[in-house]
Scaffold this active site. Structure first.
Site, short mmCIF file in Angstrom:
data_model
loop_
_atom_site.label_atom_id
_atom_site.label_comp_id
_atom_site.label_asym_id
_atom_site.label_seq_id
_atom_site.Cartn_x
_atom_site.Cartn_y
_atom_site.Cartn_z
N ARG A 81 -73.59 60.74 1.89
CA ARG A 81 -73.85 62.13 1.50
C ARG A 81 -74.10 62.16 0.00
O ARG A 81 -73.22 61.80 -0.79
CB ARG A 81 -72.65 63.01 1.87
CG ARG A 81 -72.80 64.42 1.39
CD ARG A 81 -71.75 65.40 1.90
NE ARG A 81 -72.01 66.66 1.23
CZ ARG A 81 -71.20 67.24 0.37
NH1 ARG A 81 -70.00 66.74 0.11
NH2 ARG A 81 -71.56 68.36 -0.25
N HIS A 124 -75.49 70.98 -5.76
CA HIS A 124 -74.09 70.68 -6.03
C HIS A 124 -73.86 70.99 -7.52
O HIS A 124 -73.59 70.11 -8.33
CB HIS A 124 -73.81 69.21 -5.68
CG HIS A 124 -72.35 68.86 -5.56
ND1 HIS A 124 -71.82 68.23 -4.45
CD2 HIS A 124 -71.32 69.01 -6.41
CE1 HIS A 124 -70.53 68.01 -4.62
NE2 HIS A 124 -70.19 68.48 -5.82
N GLU A 169 -70.01 74.01 -1.76
CA GLU A 169 -68.90 74.78 -2.28
C GLU A 169 -69.33 75.97 -3.14
O GLU A 169 -69.05 76.02 -4.35
CB GLU A 169 -67.95 73.88 -3.08
CG GLU A 169 -67.41 72.71 -2.27
CD GLU A 169 -66.42 71.83 -3.04
OE1 GLU A 169 -66.32 71.98 -4.27
OE2 GLU A 169 -65.76 70.99 -2.42
N ASN A 295 -64.98 70.91 3.36
CA ASN A 295 -64.31 70.09 2.34
C ASN A 295 -62.85 70.52 2.26
O ASN A 295 -62.57 71.71 2.07
CB ASN A 295 -64.94 70.28 0.96
CG ASN A 295 -66.36 69.73 0.89
OD1 ASN A 295 -66.85 69.13 1.85
ND2 ASN A 295 -67.02 69.93 -0.23
N TYR A 297 -58.98 69.44 0.55
CA TYR A 297 -58.14 68.60 -0.31
C TYR A 297 -56.67 69.00 -0.28
O TYR A 297 -55.79 68.16 -0.28
CB TYR A 297 -58.63 68.68 -1.77
CG TYR A 297 -59.96 68.02 -1.98
CD1 TYR A 297 -60.04 66.67 -2.30
CD2 TYR A 297 -61.14 68.72 -1.82
CE1 TYR A 297 -61.27 66.04 -2.46
CE2 TYR A 297 -62.38 68.10 -1.98
CZ TYR A 297 -62.43 66.74 -2.30
OH TYR A 297 -63.63 66.11 -2.45
N GLU A 352 -66.06 66.35 2.74
CA GLU A 352 -65.30 65.77 1.62
C GLU A 352 -63.82 65.79 1.95
O GLU A 352 -63.31 66.79 2.45
CB GLU A 352 -65.48 66.56 0.31
CG GLU A 352 -66.80 66.38 -0.37
CD GLU A 352 -66.90 67.15 -1.68
OE1 GLU A 352 -65.87 67.39 -2.35
OE2 GLU A 352 -68.03 67.54 -2.02
#
Ligand code: IFM
Length: 446
Positions: A81, A124, A169, A295, A297, A352
């Site tokens: 990616r 991005h 994002e 994504n 985290y 991600e």
């Protein structure tokens, strides 16, 4: 320690896509051969970046891209990616830049030659500075400039791409960039974030419509980041606070795409904070997509507060990663299950997931056991969601290699591969070797 997933999980099948991810500004360097972007400008301002650094050299990927593809291939992954740089691909007059185009075409051709699926993200965060000078994402016209960029590039790339994501994002672009000012372009005003977000989402919808025309067979979607919101206590007030925060930070970006409307909190916001929505915008934004990129985290915990928003975020509880984010894999399962319950979703890719660690190069090794534990617990979390009925088709580790971590500069390392920024020597960390063994064993077991 080895990475593994329970027998019989679809995550052990060769059909489940594993990849590694990067982004243009974070790795490319060679800033002199493209137009300036908002991150160049932001980095040049005092005290915006923890180590005073910038993206001028980064991982020198423009020069070392072939060697980096060797590295990706050596990791045995199915997919890579990457994001492409708008200021490298488009000239100021809205025409394609042939040198930039040739650069990405070489990368795509090389990936295809080696059977590595290219997952391309158009945006991005590296907005051309000349567009920011006209208002950036606060200017509705930027969405139409994005459409033109997507149109010209997708026609030039033709069939070389496996999957396109419009944006990475948009929460970060809009909220961090225009509302709290810790990312480029550094505007800091709570009346701006949701206006910028609307134009980003509009750009996404316009981009999908163009892609549907130019490349109907290529998968199209968007990559959203989610930080699931939990109440600090079982009190109704804290639960309400967590719900408001969730609407602001998470649902604001997904609900328009799947339901064609903003979340409930829109009704409670003062007019000054609301986006300017023109007739037809929500239909464009909710143009159907083929996949959702997620994504993940960490999570966040909220208490009720008597401030304008009605919530306050609690300091993250330990254990933390090196960037201070709580390690809480259960929230990843909860998130995926709840999104699946709330929306009529297409297949999901985890686009991600990963952690910043205080990695040290010891001889030729980086013994990042903490990252291995993080990866294992989060792979299990993805599997947990699959077992609960969520359709997830792939997982991308963030990141292939250490790189420019935005406002943290080069102080935080997220890579499976260690980068020595003085020599540009790459060393695969223990986690990278384990990830390689894990993704490769699927082919021997099947
Ligand atoms: O490095 C970033 C990436 O650019 C976007 N998602 C989060 C990562 C870690 O902060």
């Amino acid at each position: 320690m080895k990475l593994s997933i329970k027998n019989k999980s679809k995550m052990n099948s060769p059909a489940f896509i594993y990849g590694v991810a990067t982004a243009s500004f974070q790795i490319e360097g060679d800033s002199g051969s493209r137009l300036p972007c908002i991150w160049d400008t932001f980095c040049a301002k005092p005290e915006k970046i923890a180590d005073g650094s910038n993206g001028d050299i980064a991982c020198d990927h423009v020069k070392l891209w072939k060697q980096d593809i060797d590295l990706i291939e050596s990791m045995g992954v199915d997919a890579y990616r990457l994001s492409i740089s708008w200021p490298r691909l488009m000239d100021i007059d809205g025409q394609l830049n042939q040198q930039g185009l040739a650069f990405y075409i070489s990368i795509l051709d090389e990936l295809n030659k080696r059977n590595i699926k290219p997952f391309v993200t158009f945006y991005h965060w590296d907005l051309p500075q000349h567009l920011e000078d006209k208002g950036g994402w606060l200017n509705r016209d930027t969405a139409y400039q994005f459409r033109n960029y997507v149109d010209l590039v997708s026609r030039a790339f033709a069939e070389r791409v496996y999957s396109y994501a419009t944006l990475n994002e948009p929460f970060c672009s809009a909220y961090l960039g225009y509302e709290v000012g810790i990312h480029a372009p550094g505007l800091n005003c709570n009346t701006l974030g949701k206006k910028a977000a609307h134009h980003l989402l509009l750009a996404h919808g316009l981009g999908i419509q163009v892609l549907n025309k130019n490349c109907p067979k290529i998968k199209k979607g968007i990559v959203l980041n989610f930080t699931p919101c939990y109440p600090n206590s079982e009190s109704d007030d804290d639960k309400a606070a967590a719900k408001i925060a969730d609407d602001h930070f998470n649902q604001w970006y997904i609900k328009p795409i799947f339901d064609g409307e903003y979340p409930e909190i829109m009704g409670q916001l003062p007019a000054s904070r609301c986006p300017e929505i023109e007739p037809g915008d929500m239909e464009i934004i909710s143009t159907p997509i083929d996949f959702l990129g997620v994504n993940y985290y960490t999570r966040a915990v909220y208490s009720s507060a008597s401030n304008e928003d009605g919530f306050v975020q609690e300091p993250p509880a330990p254990p933390h990663t090196d960037i201070g984010w709580e390690i809480y894999p259960q929230a990843m399962t909860d998130l995926l299950v709840s999104l699946n319950n709330l929306y009529d979703l297409p297949p999901i890719y985890i686009t991600e997931n990963g952690m910043a660690a205080n990695d040290r190069l010891e001889g030729l090794e980086v013994n990042d056991d903490d990252r291995m534990a993080y990866l294992q617990s989060h792979l299990n979390a993805v599997n947990g969601a699959i077992e609960s009925g969520v359709r997830i088709d792939g997982y991308f580790a963030w990141s292939l290699m250490d790189n420019f971590e935005w406002a943290e500069g080069y102080t935080k390392r997220f890579g499976l591969v260690y980068v020595d920024y003085q020599t540009q020597i790459r060393t695969v960390k223990k986690s990278g070797l384990a990830y390689r063994d894990f993704v490769m064993q699927r082919h021997s077991n099947n």
